[in-house]
Design a protein around this motif. Structure first.
Motif, PDB file in Angstrom:
ATOM      1  N   THR A  77      50.772  23.532  59.962  1.00  0.00           N
ATOM      2  CA  THR A  77      51.824  24.433  59.491  1.00  0.00           C
ATOM      3  C   THR A  77      51.538  24.920  58.075  1.00  0.00           C
ATOM      4  OG1 THR A  77      53.473  23.347  60.891  1.00  0.00           O
ATOM      5  CG2 THR A  77      54.290  24.657  59.043  1.00  0.00           C
ATOM      6  N   THR A  78      51.113  23.991  57.217  1.00  0.00           N
ATOM      7  CA  THR A  78      50.781  24.379  55.840  1.00  0.00           C
ATOM      8  C   THR A  78      49.610  25.347  55.805  1.00  0.00           C
ATOM      9  OG1 THR A  78      51.587  22.284  54.934  1.00  0.00           O
ATOM     10  CG2 THR A  78      50.015  23.509  53.596  1.00  0.00           C
ATOM     11  N   LEU A  79      48.555  25.049  56.554  1.00  0.00           N
ATOM     12  CA  LEU A  79      47.372  25.913  56.535  1.00  0.00           C
ATOM     13  C   LEU A  79      47.678  27.304  57.066  1.00  0.00           C
ATOM     14  CD1 LEU A  79      44.586  23.465  57.809  1.00  0.00           C
ATOM     15  CD2 LEU A  79      45.325  23.923  55.462  1.00  0.00           C
ATOM     16  N   SER A  80      48.571  27.403  58.039  1.00  0.00           N
ATOM     17  CA  SER A  80      48.888  28.703  58.627  1.00  0.00           C
ATOM     18  C   SER A  80      49.579  29.630  57.627  1.00  0.00           C
ATOM     19  CB  SER A  80      49.781  28.518  59.857  1.00  0.00           C
ATOM     20  OG  SER A  80      51.071  28.035  59.500  1.00  0.00           O
ATOM     21  N   ARG A  81      50.110  29.086  56.560  1.00  0.00           N
ATOM     22  CA  ARG A  81      50.822  29.888  55.570  1.00  0.00           C
ATOM     23  C   ARG A  81      49.896  30.435  54.481  1.00  0.00           C
ATOM     24  NH1 ARG A  81      56.111  26.023  54.408  1.00  0.00           N
ATOM     25  NH2 ARG A  81      57.106  26.296  56.438  1.00  0.00           N
ATOM     26  N   VAL A  82      48.670  29.964  54.462  1.00  0.00           N
ATOM     27  CA  VAL A  82      47.720  30.430  53.448  1.00  0.00           C
ATOM     28  C   VAL A  82      46.898  31.567  54.046  1.00  0.00           C
ATOM     29  CG1 VAL A  82      45.880  29.771  51.869  1.00  0.00           C
ATOM     30  CG2 VAL A  82      47.623  28.095  52.528  1.00  0.00           C
TER      31      VAL A  82
END
Length: 230
Positions: free
Chosen positions: A224-229
């Motif tokens: 989820t965190t990586l998808s926001r970058v």
């Protein structure tokens, strides 16, 4: 001759300016558009309310100089490699039957080489973790029953992010049944390193399968965190 001299000076001046502009354009470095900013990573890190209603965040504190312990047991916390800007976001969910925690770090370096070097440094620590350790019970400031903890470090790639994950499982003595699973992830992309530690602790149960959703949970949180970058 006076008019010709003025014309010559004008031509020389125009040529000089044009030559300077051309050289300046050729020699000046192109802007680095591949860098990830601190604001981008700050917005990407998960908030307590995004995980669940019982999750909480502690009061803000100064940026740490240490990360989490990669090997667990009695090993010290890993020192932040190099001199990046550090954004930390510790979250927790504590209940009567156990607890969960997610500790997130975004390490923002000046360049990709520094970020890659940082992940390599942390991976060296992970690969040096013993496969299994046993520790006796502790009393004092922090009581803890005796336990056995296993550890395994493997390569991890998520899209354009690459690094490793160290997964640990802790089994407490039968007289005090409890289990804990921990995943420490370190991934780099461009000039940034993301370090995430997800841990879940359960009372009154034992066995390696006590937390069947553990693998899916830590992968979902990191993903989820990586998808926001972007």
């Amino acid at each position: 001759m006076l008019v010709s001299a003025r014309m010559l000076r004008s031509v020389v001046a125009v040529v000089a300016v044009a030559s300077f502009a051309g050289c300046s354009g050729d020699d000046s470095p192109e802007p680095d558009t591949g860098k990830i900013t601190a604001d981008t990573m700050r917005a990407a890190l998960l908030q307590a309310t995004e995980i669940g209603p019982t999750w909480k965040a502690p009061q803000e504190s100064a940026a740490p100089t240490e990360l989490v312990s990669i090997c667990g047991a009695d090993s010290a916390a890993a020192v932040v490699p190099g001199k990046p800007s550090v954004i930390a976001s510790p979250l927790s969910d504590e209940g009567t039957k156990g607890a969960q925690s997610l500790t997130q770090y975004a390490l923002i370096y000046d360049d990709a080489v520094s970020a890659d070097t940082a992940v390599a440094t942390l991976r060296t620590l992970g690969e040096a973790c013993p496969a299994s350790v046993q520790r006796p019970a502790k009393t004092g400031d922090r009581d803890e029953p005796a336990y056995t903890e296993t550890s395994r470090t493997t390569t991890l790639e998520q899209g354009s992010w690459s690094g490793f994950v160290t997964v640990r499982n802790k089994q407490y003595e039968k007289a005090h049944p409890a289990t804990a699973d921990t995943a420490v992830v370190a991934l780099s992309r461009a000039n940034v390193v993301l370090v995430d530690q997800y841990a879940i602790y359960r009372l009154g149960t034992s066995g390696a399968s006590a937390n069947p959703q553990f693998t899916n949970d830590w992968q979902k949180l990191v993903g989820t965190t990586l998808s926001r970058v972007k």
